[in-house]
Write a protein that holds these residues in place. Structure first.
Motif, mmCIF file in Angstrom:
data_model
loop_
_atom_site.group_PDB
_atom_site.id
_atom_site.type_symbol
_atom_site.label_atom_id
_atom_site.label_comp_id
_atom_site.label_asym_id
_atom_site.label_seq_id
_atom_site.Cartn_x
_atom_site.Cartn_y
_atom_site.Cartn_z
ATOM 1 N N VAL A 19 -3.530 1.164 -4.938
ATOM 2 C CA VAL A 19 -4.082 0.648 -6.189
ATOM 3 C C VAL A 19 -4.628 -0.756 -6.001
ATOM 4 N N ASN A 20 -3.903 -1.603 -5.263
ATOM 5 C CA ASN A 20 -4.345 -2.975 -5.041
ATOM 6 C C ASN A 20 -5.661 -3.027 -4.257
ATOM 7 N N ILE A 21 -5.865 -2.040 -3.406
ATOM 8 C CA ILE A 21 -7.136 -1.946 -2.666
ATOM 9 C C ILE A 21 -8.225 -1.381 -3.572
ATOM 10 N N ALA A 22 -7.871 -0.345 -4.331
ATOM 11 C CA ALA A 22 -8.853 0.349 -5.164
ATOM 12 C C ALA A 22 -9.457 -0.556 -6.233
ATOM 13 N N VAL A 23 -8.661 -1.485 -6.789
ATOM 14 C CA VAL A 23 -9.178 -2.320 -7.875
ATOM 15 C C VAL A 23 -10.338 -3.204 -7.420
ATOM 16 N N HIS A 24 -10.447 -3.453 -6.118
ATOM 17 C CA HIS A 24 -11.554 -4.259 -5.606
ATOM 18 C C HIS A 24 -12.877 -3.513 -5.694
ATOM 19 N N PHE A 25 -12.806 -2.200 -5.842
ATOM 20 C CA PHE A 25 -14.023 -1.375 -5.923
ATOM 21 C C PHE A 25 -14.282 -0.881 -7.348
ATOM 22 N N VAL A 26 -13.430 -1.290 -8.280
ATOM 23 C CA VAL A 26 -13.582 -0.875 -9.677
ATOM 24 C C VAL A 26 -13.730 -2.126 -10.538
ATOM 25 N N LYS A 27 -14.859 -2.210 -11.259
ATOM 26 C CA LYS A 27 -15.118 -3.383 -12.072
ATOM 27 C C LYS A 27 -14.251 -3.362 -13.327
ATOM 28 N N SER A 115 3.427 3.060 -10.651
ATOM 29 C CA SER A 115 2.760 2.355 -9.550
ATOM 30 C C SER A 115 1.242 2.520 -9.569
ATOM 31 N N LEU A 116 0.719 3.397 -10.433
ATOM 32 C CA LEU A 116 -0.725 3.564 -10.546
ATOM 33 C C LEU A 116 -1.355 2.555 -11.507
ATOM 34 N N ILE A 117 -0.527 1.712 -12.118
ATOM 35 C CA ILE A 117 -1.037 0.663 -13.007
ATOM 36 C C ILE A 117 -1.234 -0.611 -12.188
ATOM 37 N N PRO A 118 -2.462 -1.115 -12.112
ATOM 38 C CA PRO A 118 -2.719 -2.312 -11.293
ATOM 39 C C PRO A 118 -2.102 -3.560 -11.896
ATOM 40 N N GLN A 119 -1.790 -4.493 -11.051
ATOM 41 C CA GLN A 119 -1.128 -5.710 -11.509
ATOM 42 C C GLN A 119 -2.046 -6.615 -12.312
#
Length: 408
Positions: A19-27, A115-119
């Motif tokens: 998730v922490n990696i994925a949020v960098h690709f999701v605006k 754990s699927l909820i980003p910080q």
């Protein structure tokens, strides 16, 4: 077994890393507010009222309901309201894009796994209600599991605000949640804004449920608290209980008795379901008002002329209606040891304590005859529990949302 495997510490860390990696690709969409309640299973509670209020207002924010229940998903879709399934890719992406989330019970309100909820999501805990009983980290005994503790600690890191109904409730709530006293903000509960003003939708649901035969009857709602899975909650736990006497009394007095067990009890204890169903079969004056028919208990409260409870947060809400209450705390000593209480339960009880069926009949008769014996006690407790007695809790919560979004 599968759920425990998926929620193992190792896999949780792997999911959080993903998730922490994925949020960098999701605006991120700072105007997006994800809303959920009741562990994602039902549509209701405080989140429902804020969600619908945002949809009705001309505000910059746009709200999306998150659920794992396909029936809820289909119904909201049918109504043209924005909704996603937490089990779908679109649901996961919606959560990844959100800046703000509002929830009532747990992180399962918003995601299939916490754990699927980003910080980067800031959460506003609207809570399911604050009762007199100690829960979570404030319990005397019967402590929470390591698995729940892990989830709750992760949840607390994401919570920006937790709403309450008074300063006293804020302090009690902090004992249970341990998220930081400064995070508790007094707004009142959004679900209580409409206690005295039913929506057309709620009126229609109630009319369909109650039917024509007993439409003009007095209504008693019997809604006890959950025992945290230790045992099934008992209804009418009296040595002198007699079904035929109960039915005869209700029919002569023209009273409808609504039985509202906790949702978890219905899932876990089939003997309780059989007992309650058996009572309902005896008379049209006894109804099972379960979550499958009436998901949100606050849609019932405006129609209830009297409440029977024990330690439930529901009786705190019911104080705002200023109507009689009866109490059946049959396991007070055990509950004191297992959970404990956040204030002096006995000293502040806003209604008679019933220990027998005869006392039940006497107390109900007294109310029917117009004798309101505990009005002073109700008013005293209400002043402690509720800072606000208006219809603006939703608006106060929305101001917190705007603060998190940086719009004010």
């Amino acid at each position: 077994m599968f759920l425990r495997l998926v929620r193992s510490p190792f896999l949780q860390k792997m999911l959080q890393l993903f998730v922490n990696i994925a949020v960098h690709f999701v605006k991120v969409d700072k105007h997006l507010v994800i809303c959920g309640a009741m562990n994602g299973k039902l549509y209701g509670d405080n989140s429902k009222y804020v969600y619908e209020w945002i949809l009705e207002q001309n505000k910059p924010s746009h709200a999306v309901w998150v659920t794992r229940n396909k029936n809820v998903y289909r119904e909201l879709k049918r109504q043209g309201r924005p909704v996603v399934l937490s089990t779908s890719l679109s649901g996961v992406l919606c959560v990844l894009r959100a800046r703000v989330g509002i929830f009532t019970n747990s992180l399962y309100d918003l995601a299939i796994l916490p754990s699927l909820i980003p910080q980067r999501v800031s959460l506003i805990a609207l809570r399911h209600g604050r009762s007199v009983k100690r829960i979570r980290f404030a319990r005397q005994m019967h402590m929470i599991s390591d698995l729940e503790k892990h989830d709750r600690l992760f949840e607390s890191k994401l919570i920006r605000y937790a709403i309450s109904t008074s300063d006293m409730i804020s302090s009690m709530q902090e004992e249970c949640l341990q998220i930081g006293r400064d995070k508790h903000i007094v707004t009142g509960y959004p679900r209580n804004d409409l206690l005295n003003t039913c929506t057309t939708e709620d009126m229609s649901i109630w009319t369909d449920f109650i039917g024509n035969k007993v439409r003009d009857s007095k209504v008693i709602l019997y809604a006890p608290s959950w025992r945290h899975g230790r045992e099934a909650t008992k209804f009418f736990p009296f040595d002198d209980f007699d079904t035929s006497l109960l039915v005869d009394f209700l029919e002569k007095q023209n009273i409808v008795l609504l039985l509202r067990p906790h949702m978890n009890d219905l899932f876990k204890y089939p003997d309780l379901v059989r007992f309650l169903s058996g009572l309902c079969e005896k008379s049209v004056h006894i109804r099972l008002a379960g979550h499958d028919v009436l998901a949100d208990v606050n849609t019932i409260l405006p129609f209830a002329d009297m409440l029977i409870s024990d330690y439930s947060a529901l009786y705190h809400d019911y104080l705002l209606l200023d109507r009689p209450m009866l109490f059946v705390p049959y396991d007070y000593d055990e509950f004191s040891q297992q959970n404990g209480f956040l204030y002096d339960y006995k000293a502040l009880l806003p209604g008679p304590w019933l220990t027998s069926m005869s006392e039940f009949f006497t107390a109900v008769n007294s109310v029917v005859e117009g004798n309101d014996t505990h009005k002073v006690q109700r008013h005293r407790l209400k002043q402690m529990i509720h800072q606000y007695d208006d219809v603006n809790s939703r608006e106060r919560v929305y101001k917190l949302i705007e603060q998190v979004q940086g719009l004010v």
